[in-house]
Motif scaffolding. Structure first.
Motif, PDB file in Angstrom:
ATOM      1  N   ILE A 143      23.903  -5.441  36.439  1.00 27.75           N
ATOM      2  CA  ILE A 143      22.913  -6.238  35.714  1.00 27.75           C
ATOM      3  C   ILE A 143      21.532  -5.970  36.303  1.00 27.75           C
ATOM      4  CG2 ILE A 143      24.528  -8.060  35.045  1.00 27.75           C
ATOM      5  CD1 ILE A 143      23.314  -9.766  37.378  1.00 27.75           C
ATOM      6  N   ALA A 144      20.527  -6.175  35.483  1.00 28.41           N
ATOM      7  CA  ALA A 144      19.145  -6.014  35.926  1.00 28.41           C
ATOM      8  C   ALA A 144      18.756  -7.158  36.855  1.00 28.41           C
ATOM      9  CB  ALA A 144      18.205  -5.990  34.720  1.00 28.41           C
ATOM     10  N   HIS A 145      17.847  -6.873  37.752  1.00 30.54           N
ATOM     11  CA  HIS A 145      17.241  -7.916  38.571  1.00 30.54           C
ATOM     12  C   HIS A 145      16.502  -8.879  37.644  1.00 30.54           C
ATOM     13  CE1 HIS A 145      17.394  -4.188  40.910  1.00 30.54           C
ATOM     14  NE2 HIS A 145      17.382  -4.898  42.027  1.00 30.54           N
ATOM     15  N   GLY A 146      16.560 -10.156  37.939  1.00 34.69           N
ATOM     16  CA  GLY A 146      15.790 -11.113  37.149  1.00 34.69           C
ATOM     17  C   GLY A 146      14.312 -10.771  37.153  1.00 34.69           C
ATOM     18  N   MET A 189     -11.483  -7.276  30.680  1.00 33.29           N
ATOM     19  CA  MET A 189     -10.363  -7.141  31.606  1.00 33.29           C
ATOM     20  C   MET A 189      -9.383  -8.281  31.371  1.00 33.29           C
ATOM     21  SD  MET A 189     -10.420  -6.866  35.792  1.00 33.29           S
ATOM     22  CE  MET A 189     -11.630  -8.160  35.940  1.00 33.29           C
ATOM     23  N   GLY A 190      -8.108  -8.000  31.574  1.00 30.18           N
ATOM     24  CA  GLY A 190      -7.079  -9.031  31.527  1.00 30.18           C
ATOM     25  C   GLY A 190      -6.514  -9.234  32.920  1.00 30.18           C
ATOM     26  N   ILE A 191      -6.232 -10.475  33.264  1.00 26.10           N
ATOM     27  CA  ILE A 191      -5.739 -10.805  34.598  1.00 26.10           C
ATOM     28  C   ILE A 191      -4.467 -11.635  34.462  1.00 26.10           C
ATOM     29  CG2 ILE A 191      -6.244 -11.998  36.768  1.00 26.10           C
ATOM     30  CD1 ILE A 191      -9.258 -11.596  36.065  1.00 26.10           C
ATOM     31  N   ASN A 192      -3.452 -11.259  35.216  1.00 18.61           N
ATOM     32  CA  ASN A 192      -2.223 -12.035  35.292  1.00 18.61           C
ATOM     33  C   ASN A 192      -2.493 -13.158  36.291  1.00 18.61           C
ATOM     34  OD1 ASN A 192       0.327 -13.066  35.673  1.00 18.61           O
ATOM     35  ND2 ASN A 192       1.210 -11.162  36.421  1.00 18.61           N
ATOM     36  N   TYR A 193      -2.539 -14.398  35.822  1.00 21.42           N
ATOM     37  CA  TYR A 193      -2.859 -15.540  36.688  1.00 21.42           C
ATOM     38  C   TYR A 193      -1.608 -16.139  37.334  1.00 21.42           C
ATOM     39  CZ  TYR A 193      -5.434 -19.692  38.209  1.00 21.42           C
ATOM     40  OH  TYR A 193      -6.004 -20.691  38.956  1.00 21.42           O
ATOM     41  N   GLY A 194      -0.454 -15.953  36.675  1.00 24.48           N
ATOM     42  CA  GLY A 194       0.792 -16.442  37.261  1.00 24.48           C
ATOM     43  C   GLY A 194       1.659 -17.174  36.262  1.00 24.48           C
ATOM     44  N   PHE A 195       2.646 -17.872  36.797  1.00 25.68           N
ATOM     45  CA  PHE A 195       3.616 -18.578  35.978  1.00 25.68           C
ATOM     46  C   PHE A 195       3.710 -20.025  36.435  1.00 25.68           C
ATOM     47  CE2 PHE A 195       4.784 -14.165  35.775  1.00 25.68           C
ATOM     48  CZ  PHE A 195       5.138 -13.988  34.455  1.00 25.68           C
ATOM     49  N   ASP A 196       3.775 -20.944  35.476  1.00 23.98           N
ATOM     50  CA  ASP A 196       4.037 -22.340  35.805  1.00 23.98           C
ATOM     51  C   ASP A 196       5.536 -22.589  35.886  1.00 23.98           C
ATOM     52  OD1 ASP A 196       1.467 -23.230  36.125  1.00 23.98           O
ATOM     53  OD2 ASP A 196       1.302 -24.116  34.130  1.00 23.98           O
ATOM     54  N   LYS A 197       6.302 -21.814  35.130  1.00 21.50           N
ATOM     55  CA  LYS A 197       7.745 -22.049  35.093  1.00 21.50           C
ATOM     56  C   LYS A 197       8.432 -20.767  34.659  1.00 21.50           C
ATOM     57  CE  LYS A 197      11.119 -24.965  32.710  1.00 21.50           C
ATOM     58  NZ  LYS A 197      11.274 -26.000  31.689  1.00 21.50           N
ATOM     59  N   VAL A 198       9.494 -20.410  35.361  1.00 26.40           N
ATOM     60  CA  VAL A 198      10.345 -19.287  34.976  1.00 26.40           C
ATOM     61  C   VAL A 198      11.790 -19.742  35.138  1.00 26.40           C
ATOM     62  CG1 VAL A 198      11.066 -16.920  35.473  1.00 26.40           C
ATOM     63  CG2 VAL A 198       8.671 -17.565  35.783  1.00 26.40           C
ATOM     64  N   ARG A 199      12.599 -19.475  34.129  1.00 27.13           N
ATOM     65  CA  ARG A 199      14.018 -19.788  34.208  1.00 27.13           C
ATOM     66  C   ARG A 199      14.805 -18.559  33.759  1.00 27.13           C
ATOM     67  NH1 ARG A 199      12.082 -23.050  36.795  1.00 27.13           N
ATOM     68  NH2 ARG A 199      12.197 -25.312  36.635  1.00 27.13           N
ATOM     69  N   PHE A 200      15.708 -18.084  34.621  1.00 28.02           N
ATOM     70  CA  PHE A 200      16.575 -16.961  34.292  1.00 28.02           C
ATOM     71  C   PHE A 200      17.849 -17.538  33.681  1.00 28.02           C
ATOM     72  CE2 PHE A 200      13.994 -15.478  37.924  1.00 28.02           C
ATOM     73  CZ  PHE A 200      13.337 -14.431  37.282  1.00 28.02           C
ATOM     74  N   MET A 201      18.073 -17.247  32.416  1.00 29.57           N
ATOM     75  CA  MET A 201      19.138 -17.898  31.657  1.00 29.57           C
ATOM     76  C   MET A 201      20.416 -17.055  31.549  1.00 29.57           C
ATOM     77  SD  MET A 201      17.244 -20.536  30.609  1.00 29.57           S
ATOM     78  CE  MET A 201      17.935 -21.259  29.176  1.00 29.57           C
ATOM     79  N   THR A 202      20.257 -15.784  31.247  1.00 31.70           N
ATOM     80  CA  THR A 202      21.403 -14.908  31.012  1.00 31.70           C
ATOM     81  C   THR A 202      21.136 -13.552  31.667  1.00 31.70           C
ATOM     82  OG1 THR A 202      21.788 -15.971  28.869  1.00 31.70           O
ATOM     83  CG2 THR A 202      22.847 -13.842  29.219  1.00 31.70           C
ATOM     84  N   PRO A 203      22.112 -13.017  32.406  1.00 35.49           N
ATOM     85  CA  PRO A 203      21.908 -11.700  33.012  1.00 35.49           C
ATOM     86  C   PRO A 203      21.737 -10.609  31.949  1.00 35.49           C
ATOM     87  CG  PRO A 203      23.846 -12.783  33.938  1.00 35.49           C
ATOM     88  CD  PRO A 203      23.407 -13.596  32.760  1.00 35.49           C
ATOM     89  N   VAL A 204      20.900  -9.642  32.250  1.00 36.95           N
ATOM     90  CA  VAL A 204      20.694  -8.488  31.371  1.00 36.95           C
ATOM     91  C   VAL A 204      21.569  -7.355  31.891  1.00 36.95           C
ATOM     92  CG1 VAL A 204      19.031  -6.798  30.518  1.00 36.95           C
ATOM     93  CG2 VAL A 204      18.321  -9.187  30.830  1.00 36.95           C
ATOM     94  N   LYS A 205      22.576  -6.993  31.121  1.00 36.42           N
ATOM     95  CA  LYS A 205      23.499  -5.934  31.528  1.00 36.42           C
ATOM     96  C   LYS A 205      22.838  -4.572  31.393  1.00 36.42           C
ATOM     97  CE  LYS A 205      27.524  -8.641  30.257  1.00 36.42           C
ATOM     98  NZ  LYS A 205      28.681  -8.794  29.388  1.00 36.42           N
ATOM     99  N   SER A 206      23.206  -3.666  32.276  1.00 36.04           N
ATOM    100  CA  SER A 206      22.700  -2.306  32.197  1.00 36.04           C
ATOM    101  C   SER A 206      22.972  -1.736  30.806  1.00 36.04           C
ATOM    102  CB  SER A 206      23.380  -1.445  33.256  1.00 36.04           C
ATOM    103  OG  SER A 206      22.952  -0.108  33.146  1.00 36.04           O
ATOM    104  N   GLY A 207      21.939  -1.148  30.216  1.00 34.26           N
ATOM    105  CA  GLY A 207      22.047  -0.580  28.871  1.00 34.26           C
ATOM    106  C   GLY A 207      21.656  -1.523  27.760  1.00 34.26           C
ATOM    107  N   ALA A 208      21.465  -2.811  28.076  1.00 34.44           N
ATOM    108  CA  ALA A 208      21.082  -3.792  27.050  1.00 34.44           C
ATOM    109  C   ALA A 208      19.629  -3.576  26.630  1.00 34.44           C
ATOM    110  CB  ALA A 208      21.266  -5.210  27.580  1.00 34.44           C
ATOM    111  N   ARG A 209      19.315  -4.102  25.455  1.00 36.73           N
ATOM    112  CA  ARG A 209      17.928  -4.058  24.972  1.00 36.73           C
ATOM    113  C   ARG A 209      17.353  -5.464  24.985  1.00 36.73           C
ATOM    114  NH1 ARG A 209      16.569  -0.489  20.007  1.00 36.73           N
ATOM    115  NH2 ARG A 209      17.258  -2.334  18.874  1.00 36.73           N
ATOM    116  N   VAL A 210      16.102  -5.553  25.406  1.00 36.24           N
ATOM    117  CA  VAL A 210      15.401  -6.839  25.481  1.00 36.24           C
ATOM    118  C   VAL A 210      14.062  -6.740  24.750  1.00 36.24           C
ATOM    119  CG1 VAL A 210      16.491  -7.538  27.664  1.00 36.24           C
ATOM    120  CG2 VAL A 210      14.336  -6.267  27.719  1.00 36.24           C
ATOM    121  N   ARG A 211      13.567  -7.895  24.345  1.00 36.76           N
ATOM    122  CA  ARG A 211      12.226  -7.950  23.747  1.00 36.76           C
ATOM    123  C   ARG A 211      11.606  -9.294  24.075  1.00 36.76           C
ATOM    124  NH1 ARG A 211      13.295  -8.550  17.230  1.00 36.76           N
ATOM    125  NH2 ARG A 211      14.302 -10.585  17.320  1.00 36.76           N
TER     126      ARG A 211
END
Length: 162
Positions: A61-64, A87-109
């Motif tokens: 599985i992919a790393h979260g 310019m665009g700046i990544n300021y950060g995240f207020d909340k992140v939740r990893f719900m389902t593992p991404v298996k090798s070979g899977a497609r995400v969007r």
């Protein structure tokens, strides 16, 4: 959604879905490259035979954090560019939740909803997105997040009434 918008258009997008990225295949080579870059070689990511034998995932599985880091590519792929942006700046995240593992070979969007947009000083606009990273043919997403970004622009370009 148009490929380019103006600063004046941004407030009207709050509460709306503003982009859905193309699918990205998360290959074993991508996972291995991320493992090398982050020094995280845990077998569930890098050893397909062992992961198949010793986990319920059926393989690696992919790393979260790999799934999370793909948001930048997804952003560039589907969100409209603000014409006045310097310019665009990544300021950060207020909340992140990893719900389902991404298996090798899977497609995400990525699916992006603009949750908030507020001007900060003369030349910055903070935009907050509610983001979901979907896995093709999976009911639950890989992750959900609240992502804060900053659009920097020349203060002379800020509309007077905003």
């Amino acid at each position: 959604m148009p490929q380019e918008i103006s600063l004046r258009d941004v407030p009207g997008l709050v509460g709306r879905e503003v982009g859905v990225s193309d699918w990205i295949t998360v290959s074993q080579a991508t996972i291995d490259g991320f493992a090398d870059a982050t020094f995280d070689h845990q077998f569930i990511h890098t050893d397909p035979a062992r992961a198949a034998a010793e986990t319920s995932f059926g393989g690696t599985i992919a790393h979260g954090f790999l799934s999370l880091s793909l948001l930048s590519a997804m952003n560039y792929n589907c969100l409209p560019r603000v014409r006045e942006q310097t310019m665009g700046i990544n300021y950060g995240f207020d909340k992140v939740r990893f719900m389902t593992p991404v298996k090798s070979g899977a497609r995400v969007r990525g699916r992006f909803t603009m949750a908030q947009a507020r001007f900060r000083g003369g030349g910055m606009l903070m935009v907050t997105y509610d983001v979901t990273v979907e896995i093709e043919n999976e009911r639950k997403p890989a992750l959900t997040a609240t992502w804060l970004t900053i659009i920097q622009f020349d203060p002379k370009d800020r509309p007077d009434d905003l």
